[in-house]
Design a protein around this motif. Sequence first.
Motif, PDB file in Angstrom:
ATOM      1  N   ARG A  33       0.741  -1.371   0.076  1.00 56.16           N
ATOM      2  CA  ARG A  33       0.146  -0.055   0.036  1.00 56.16           C
ATOM      3  C   ARG A  33       0.884   1.310   0.044  1.00 56.16           C
ATOM      4  N   GLN A  34       2.085   1.251   0.532  1.00 57.79           N
ATOM      5  CA  GLN A  34       2.779   2.283   0.410  1.00 57.79           C
ATOM      6  C   GLN A  34       4.243   1.827  -0.086  1.00 57.79           C
ATOM      7  N   TRP A  35       4.664   2.363  -1.162  1.00 52.89           N
ATOM      8  CA  TRP A  35       5.982   1.922  -1.786  1.00 52.89           C
ATOM      9  C   TRP A  35       7.366   2.631  -0.983  1.00 52.89           C
ATOM     10  N   ARG A  54       0.691  -6.143 -11.951  1.00 57.88           N
ATOM     11  CA  ARG A  54      -0.602  -5.907 -11.754  1.00 57.88           C
ATOM     12  C   ARG A  54      -0.647  -5.277 -10.219  1.00 57.88           C
ATOM     13  N   VAL A  55      -0.746  -3.911 -10.219  1.00 54.44           N
ATOM     14  CA  VAL A  55      -0.518  -2.931  -9.049  1.00 54.44           C
ATOM     15  C   VAL A  55      -1.763  -2.621  -8.388  1.00 54.44           C
ATOM     16  N   LEU A  56      -1.736  -2.787  -7.134  1.00 64.72           N
ATOM     17  CA  LEU A  56      -3.052  -2.472  -5.991  1.00 64.72           C
ATOM     18  C   LEU A  56      -2.699  -0.944  -6.296  1.00 64.72           C
ATOM     19  N   ARG A  70       0.069   4.269  -2.266  1.00 67.91           N
ATOM     20  CA  ARG A  70       0.791   5.409  -2.885  1.00 67.91           C
ATOM     21  C   ARG A  70       1.768   4.658  -3.628  1.00 67.91           C
ATOM     22  N   ILE A  71       1.673   4.563  -4.860  1.00 66.66           N
ATOM     23  CA  ILE A  71       2.739   3.939  -5.763  1.00 66.66           C
ATOM     24  C   ILE A  71       3.709   5.163  -6.254  1.00 66.66           C
TER      25      ILE A  71
END
Length: 394
Positions: A33-35, A54-56, A70-71
Amino acid sequence: MRFIVGLFALMVLSACRQQDAPALDQQLYIWQRQWTPAHEQALRDSRADFSTLRVLALQAFPNTGVSRARIDARLLKADGRPLIAVIRLDGQLKSLDRDQVTAQILQVLSDWQAQGLVPSGVEIDHDAGTARLPAYAEFLSHLRSALPTSLPLSITALPAWLNSAQLPALLQTVDSSVLQVHAVSDPRRGLFDAKQALKWAKAWARSTDKPFYLALPAYGVALLPDDGGAPQIESEVQVERGGQRRELLADPLQLSQLGKTLRDDPPPHLAGLIWFRLPLANDRRAWSLTTLRAVARGDALGSRLGVTVSAQDGLYDIQLDNPGNLDSAWPARITLTGRGCESADALAGYSLQQRPDLLTFTRLHDGRLPAGGQRAIGWARCAIIDQGGSHVDP
């Protein structure tokens, strides 16, 4: 003679068919959820083996509401692989407000594009009960009409839906599906069953005429102590609760065998495998990327635990090494022979029993040494330590 010629032609045709069969695509979920800075190395090291990310992107839960992941758009843009935005809508949501949720999804896509990202698809992850599949299909139809016609729409699907008469109508609303075959049963029965997963995959192939993928586990969870209620698990985030945890880890050897079975005889419409999740260097409950890549490639797996000692002025640092491609549990016992050992100590995770000519390190609790990894286990001040006399007891 005619029979021999015919048999030869049949063999050539069979060989051509095997050669022409496409390899199973390999993809990755990015579920943090946080990179963090660790994503850069993980993306770089995974690029050669996994085609698509495949990115949340967004999550919605009953009590906490909607939150965006927060990508790091800069990293994803530099990576260059196709991106699929995954929208997680918790199954405990009382209902899906189709207009509101659709607006939020469109906003995510717009924000990604503003950051220079070009999504190649949207995946909805909603573990709806079978009784709610008609409403879910209606929501998907509405979302499909709001998305650009060129943007594929897929869903994460559950094996429990196989028993629903509503499944064909649901699958007609999307371009493809991702059958999740891990963490879909009572966790007290385990995280994953390869034989059951294969049965589900074959049943799913009979239920759809569209491409589908299998979502496979490359991680573990901890089952918290039973308090008489529903089982609780701990994954990436530590749960503030005491008691002995039962670790559940997907077995790379089991997944490797399943991958071989699927490559040799893929069910109809199976397009590929999606691994959950991209492992970061500090991800304590995920396979190492070295092991994940080896499983995805179909490489032979093996760990080769050994001990390395390095000396300076009679002070020896003692280290456990795993030069193989398979993550390994910490060994139960490590012994080293030496002479003139005056003092020594173990580091966290091990205890030490010392004799003048023998050092014995005993594991205090479970742990894993990643493939290609090292871990310091202790030190000793000795006249000499014979590394050739070391013994590792699994």
